[in-house]
Enzyme design. Sequence first.
Site, PDB file in Angstrom:
ATOM      1  N   VAL A  70       0.834  -1.203   0.000  1.00  0.00           N
ATOM      2  CA  VAL A  70       0.000   0.000   0.000  1.00  0.00           C
ATOM      3  C   VAL A  70       0.867   1.251   0.000  1.00  0.00           C
ATOM      4  CG1 VAL A  70      -1.689   1.328   1.347  1.00  0.00           C
ATOM      5  CG2 VAL A  70      -1.944  -1.158   1.113  1.00  0.00           C
ATOM      6  N   THR A  71       1.933   1.232   0.796  1.00  0.00           N
ATOM      7  CA  THR A  71       2.851   2.375   0.846  1.00  0.00           C
ATOM      8  C   THR A  71       3.457   2.648  -0.529  1.00  0.00           C
ATOM      9  OG1 THR A  71       3.419   1.834   3.145  1.00  0.00           O
ATOM     10  CG2 THR A  71       4.902   3.313   1.970  1.00  0.00           C
ATOM     11  N   ASP A  77      -1.770   2.324   5.364  1.00  0.00           N
ATOM     12  CA  ASP A  77      -0.716   1.336   5.631  1.00  0.00           C
ATOM     13  C   ASP A  77      -0.420   1.210   7.120  1.00  0.00           C
ATOM     14  OD1 ASP A  77       0.530   3.773   5.945  1.00  0.00           O
ATOM     15  OD2 ASP A  77       2.055   3.452   4.406  1.00  0.00           O
ATOM     16  N   ARG A  89      -1.052  -1.829  12.304  1.00  0.00           N
ATOM     17  CA  ARG A  89      -1.538  -1.932  13.691  1.00  0.00           C
ATOM     18  C   ARG A  89      -2.540  -3.074  13.840  1.00  0.00           C
ATOM     19  NH1 ARG A  89      -1.016   3.633  13.154  1.00  0.00           N
ATOM     20  NH2 ARG A  89      -3.173   3.880  12.463  1.00  0.00           N
ATOM     21  N   SER A 134       6.699  -2.079  12.542  1.00  0.00           N
ATOM     22  CA  SER A 134       8.123  -2.400  12.558  1.00  0.00           C
ATOM     23  C   SER A 134       8.956  -1.170  12.241  1.00  0.00           C
ATOM     24  CB  SER A 134       8.422  -3.489  11.522  1.00  0.00           C
ATOM     25  OG  SER A 134       8.184  -3.014  10.203  1.00  0.00           O
ATOM     26  N   ASP A 161       7.346   9.301   2.055  1.00  0.00           N
ATOM     27  CA  ASP A 161       6.666  10.582   2.257  1.00  0.00           C
ATOM     28  C   ASP A 161       7.479  11.721   1.652  1.00  0.00           C
ATOM     29  OD1 ASP A 161       4.509   9.508   3.555  1.00  0.00           O
ATOM     30  OD2 ASP A 161       5.160  10.086   5.570  1.00  0.00           O
TER      31      ASP A 161
END
Length: 218
Positions: free
Chosen positions: A31-32, A69, A74, A80, A91
Amino acid sequence: MLNKYARAFFTRVLTPFAALLIRIGVSPDAVTLVGTGGVVAGALIFYPLGEFFWGTVVITLFVFSDLVDGNMARQLGRSSRWGAFLDSTLDRVADSAIFGGLALWYAGRGDSLVLCGMAIFCLASGQVVSYTKARGEAIGLPVDVNGLVERAERLVITLVACGLSGLHAFGVPGVEILLPIALWVVGIGSAVTLGQRVVTVRRESAEADAMAQGGNGA
Protein backbone atom coordinates in the site's frame (compact mmCIF):
# COMPACT_ATOMS: atom_id res chain seq x y z
CA MET A 1 -1.42 20.92 14.28
CA LEU A 2 -3.56 19.07 11.75
CA ASN A 3 -1.66 15.83 12.38
CA LYS A 4 -3.24 15.37 15.80
CA TYR A 5 -6.91 15.77 14.84
CA ALA A 6 -7.16 14.95 11.12
CA ARG A 7 -5.08 11.77 11.40
CA ALA A 8 -7.27 10.44 14.22
CA PHE A 9 -10.47 11.19 12.28
CA PHE A 10 -9.35 9.62 8.99
CA THR A 11 -7.86 6.64 10.79
CA ARG A 12 -11.33 5.79 12.12
CA VAL A 13 -12.93 6.34 8.72
CA LEU A 14 -10.38 4.21 6.85
CA THR A 15 -10.22 1.32 9.32
CA PRO A 16 -12.85 -0.81 7.47
CA PHE A 17 -11.00 -0.30 4.17
CA ALA A 18 -7.71 -1.29 5.80
CA ALA A 19 -9.37 -4.42 7.20
CA LEU A 20 -10.65 -5.30 3.71
CA LEU A 21 -7.15 -5.04 2.22
CA ILE A 22 -5.82 -7.33 4.94
CA ARG A 23 -8.51 -9.92 4.19
CA ILE A 24 -7.60 -10.04 0.50
CA GLY A 25 -3.90 -10.44 1.30
CA VAL A 26 -2.49 -6.97 0.57
CA SER A 27 0.55 -6.00 2.68
CA PRO A 28 1.09 -2.58 4.31
CA ASP A 29 4.34 -2.14 2.37
CA ALA A 30 2.51 -2.71 -0.91
CA VAL A 31 0.00 0.00 0.00
CA THR A 32 2.85 2.37 0.85
CA LEU A 33 4.58 1.75 -2.49
CA VAL A 34 1.41 2.00 -4.59
CA GLY A 35 0.29 5.14 -2.78
CA THR A 36 3.61 6.87 -3.32
CA GLY A 37 3.67 5.82 -6.96
CA GLY A 38 0.20 7.28 -7.48
CA VAL A 39 1.11 10.59 -5.85
CA VAL A 40 4.31 10.88 -7.89
CA ALA A 41 2.51 10.06 -11.14
CA GLY A 42 -0.31 12.49 -10.44
CA ALA A 43 2.07 15.30 -9.55
CA LEU A 44 4.62 14.85 -12.33
CA ILE A 45 2.14 14.09 -15.13
CA PHE A 46 -0.65 16.59 -14.43
CA TYR A 47 0.96 19.53 -12.63
CA PRO A 48 3.62 20.39 -15.25
CA LEU A 49 0.77 20.60 -17.78
CA GLY A 50 -1.25 22.96 -15.61
CA GLU A 51 -3.93 20.31 -14.97
CA PHE A 52 -4.20 21.22 -11.31
CA PHE A 53 -7.74 19.98 -10.67
CA TRP A 54 -7.31 16.47 -12.06
CA GLY A 55 -3.80 16.20 -10.70
CA THR A 56 -5.08 17.01 -7.24
CA VAL A 57 -7.90 14.48 -7.56
CA VAL A 58 -5.39 11.73 -8.41
CA ILE A 59 -2.97 12.76 -5.66
CA THR A 60 -5.71 12.97 -3.04
CA LEU A 61 -6.92 9.45 -3.86
CA PHE A 62 -3.45 8.05 -3.28
CA VAL A 63 -2.28 10.26 -0.41
CA PHE A 64 -4.60 8.46 2.02
CA SER A 65 -2.38 5.40 1.68
CA ASP A 66 -0.20 7.10 4.28
CA LEU A 67 -2.96 6.44 6.81
CA VAL A 68 -4.11 3.09 5.46
CA ASP A 69 -0.72 1.34 5.63
CA GLY A 70 -0.16 2.29 9.27
CA ASN A 71 -3.70 1.25 10.14
CA MET A 72 -3.11 -2.13 8.50
CA ALA A 73 0.16 -2.64 10.36
CA ARG A 74 -1.54 -1.93 13.69
CA GLN A 75 -4.41 -4.31 12.94
CA LEU A 76 -1.90 -7.01 12.02
CA GLY A 77 0.24 -6.24 15.08
CA ARG A 78 3.22 -5.92 12.76
CA SER A 79 4.39 -2.34 13.28
CA SER A 80 8.12 -2.40 12.56
CA ARG A 81 11.15 -0.17 12.24
CA TRP A 82 11.35 -1.09 8.55
CA GLY A 83 7.75 -0.05 7.94
CA ALA A 84 8.28 3.26 9.73
CA PHE A 85 11.47 3.88 7.75
CA LEU A 86 9.85 3.05 4.40
CA ASP A 87 6.80 5.19 5.14
CA SER A 88 8.85 8.20 6.22
CA THR A 89 11.25 7.91 3.28
CA LEU A 90 8.51 7.65 0.68
CA ASP A 91 6.67 10.58 2.26
CA ARG A 92 9.68 12.71 1.31
CA VAL A 93 9.55 11.33 -2.25
CA ALA A 94 5.84 12.19 -2.57
CA ASP A 95 6.30 15.71 -1.21
CA SER A 96 9.20 16.32 -3.59
CA ALA A 97 7.10 15.22 -6.56
CA ILE A 98 4.26 17.60 -5.66
CA PHE A 99 6.42 20.69 -5.34
CA GLY A 100 8.67 19.54 -8.16
CA GLY A 101 5.66 19.30 -10.47
CA LEU A 102 4.62 22.83 -9.54
CA ALA A 103 8.17 24.09 -10.11
CA LEU A 104 8.15 22.52 -13.58
CA TRP A 105 4.88 24.29 -14.40
CA TYR A 106 6.14 27.70 -13.36
CA ALA A 107 9.49 27.13 -15.08
CA GLY A 108 7.62 26.35 -18.32
CA ARG A 109 4.12 27.32 -19.37
CA GLY A 110 3.38 28.95 -16.02
CA ASP A 111 6.10 31.48 -16.88
CA SER A 112 7.07 32.71 -13.41
CA LEU A 113 10.61 32.22 -12.19
CA VAL A 114 9.64 33.76 -8.84
CA LEU A 115 6.95 31.16 -8.22
CA CYS A 116 9.21 28.43 -9.61
CA GLY A 117 11.77 29.48 -7.02
CA MET A 118 9.12 29.53 -4.29
CA ALA A 119 7.98 26.00 -5.21
CA ILE A 120 11.60 24.83 -5.00
CA PHE A 121 11.97 26.61 -1.65
CA CYS A 122 8.82 24.86 -0.37
CA LEU A 123 10.29 21.54 -1.49
CA ALA A 124 13.67 22.15 0.13
CA SER A 125 12.38 23.72 3.35
CA GLY A 126 9.90 20.89 3.84
CA GLN A 127 12.70 18.34 3.60
CA VAL A 128 14.87 20.30 6.06
CA VAL A 129 11.98 20.70 8.52
CA SER A 130 11.54 16.93 8.54
CA TYR A 131 15.31 16.39 8.81
CA THR A 132 15.68 18.63 11.86
CA LYS A 133 13.21 16.53 13.83
CA ALA A 134 14.71 13.24 12.67
CA ARG A 135 18.25 14.40 13.40
CA GLY A 136 17.31 15.82 16.79
CA GLU A 137 15.65 12.56 17.78
CA ALA A 138 18.67 10.61 16.47
CA ILE A 139 20.94 12.39 18.97
CA GLY A 140 18.55 11.58 21.81
CA LEU A 141 16.43 14.74 22.04
CA PRO A 142 12.63 14.77 22.15
CA VAL A 143 12.26 17.79 19.78
CA ASP A 144 9.10 18.61 21.70
CA VAL A 145 7.55 21.32 19.53
CA ASN A 146 4.42 21.62 17.40
CA GLY A 147 5.56 23.56 14.36
CA LEU A 148 3.44 26.18 12.63
CA VAL A 149 3.40 24.37 9.26
CA GLU A 150 4.22 20.67 9.44
CA ARG A 151 3.74 18.06 6.71
CA ALA A 152 -0.05 17.79 7.07
CA GLU A 153 -0.47 21.56 6.83
CA ARG A 154 1.87 21.77 3.84
CA LEU A 155 -0.09 19.12 1.98
CA VAL A 156 -3.56 20.41 2.82
CA ILE A 157 -2.80 24.04 1.97
CA THR A 158 -1.04 23.14 -1.27
CA LEU A 159 -3.48 20.51 -2.52
CA VAL A 160 -6.59 22.54 -1.69
CA ALA A 161 -5.14 25.57 -3.45
CA CYS A 162 -4.11 23.47 -6.46
CA GLY A 163 -7.52 21.86 -6.74
CA LEU A 164 -9.38 25.15 -6.49
CA SER A 165 -6.97 26.86 -8.90
CA GLY A 166 -7.69 24.08 -11.37
CA LEU A 167 -11.33 25.15 -11.47
CA HIS A 168 -10.14 28.07 -13.63
CA ALA A 169 -10.11 25.61 -16.54
CA PHE A 170 -13.84 25.09 -15.97
CA GLY A 171 -14.56 28.80 -16.18
CA VAL A 172 -14.44 29.76 -12.50
CA PRO A 173 -12.89 33.25 -12.39
CA GLY A 174 -10.21 34.50 -10.01
CA VAL A 175 -9.28 31.15 -8.46
CA GLU A 176 -5.88 30.94 -10.18
CA ILE A 177 -4.45 33.38 -7.61
CA LEU A 178 -4.94 30.82 -4.82
CA LEU A 179 -1.96 28.66 -5.76
CA PRO A 180 0.64 31.47 -5.69
CA ILE A 181 -0.76 32.59 -2.32
CA ALA A 182 -0.55 29.02 -1.00
CA LEU A 183 3.08 28.67 -2.09
CA TRP A 184 4.03 31.85 -0.24
CA VAL A 185 2.10 30.75 2.86
CA VAL A 186 3.72 27.30 2.85
CA GLY A 187 7.18 28.72 2.16
CA ILE A 188 7.03 31.32 4.93
CA GLY A 189 5.33 28.89 7.32
CA SER A 190 7.99 26.25 6.67
CA ALA A 191 10.74 28.78 7.38
CA VAL A 192 9.06 29.69 10.67
CA THR A 193 8.67 26.01 11.57
CA LEU A 194 12.32 25.39 10.80
CA GLY A 195 13.25 28.22 13.14
CA GLN A 196 10.99 26.79 15.86
CA ARG A 197 12.64 23.39 15.61
CA VAL A 198 16.19 24.75 15.54
CA VAL A 199 15.51 26.86 18.63
CA THR A 200 13.93 23.87 20.38
CA VAL A 201 16.84 21.55 19.56
CA ARG A 202 19.31 24.19 20.75
CA ARG A 203 17.45 24.54 24.06
CA GLU A 204 17.01 20.81 24.57
CA SER A 205 20.64 20.07 23.72
CA ALA A 206 21.85 22.74 26.16
CA GLU A 207 19.65 21.25 28.89
CA ALA A 208 20.87 17.71 28.11
CA ASP A 209 24.51 18.81 28.12
CA ALA A 210 24.03 20.64 31.45
CA MET A 211 22.45 17.54 33.00
CA ALA A 212 25.27 15.37 31.70
CA GLN A 213 27.92 17.69 33.10
CA GLY A 214 26.09 17.83 36.42
CA GLY A 215 25.96 14.04 36.54
CA ASN A 216 29.67 13.78 35.78
CA GLY A 217 30.44 16.32 38.48
CA ALA A 218 28.52 14.29 41.01
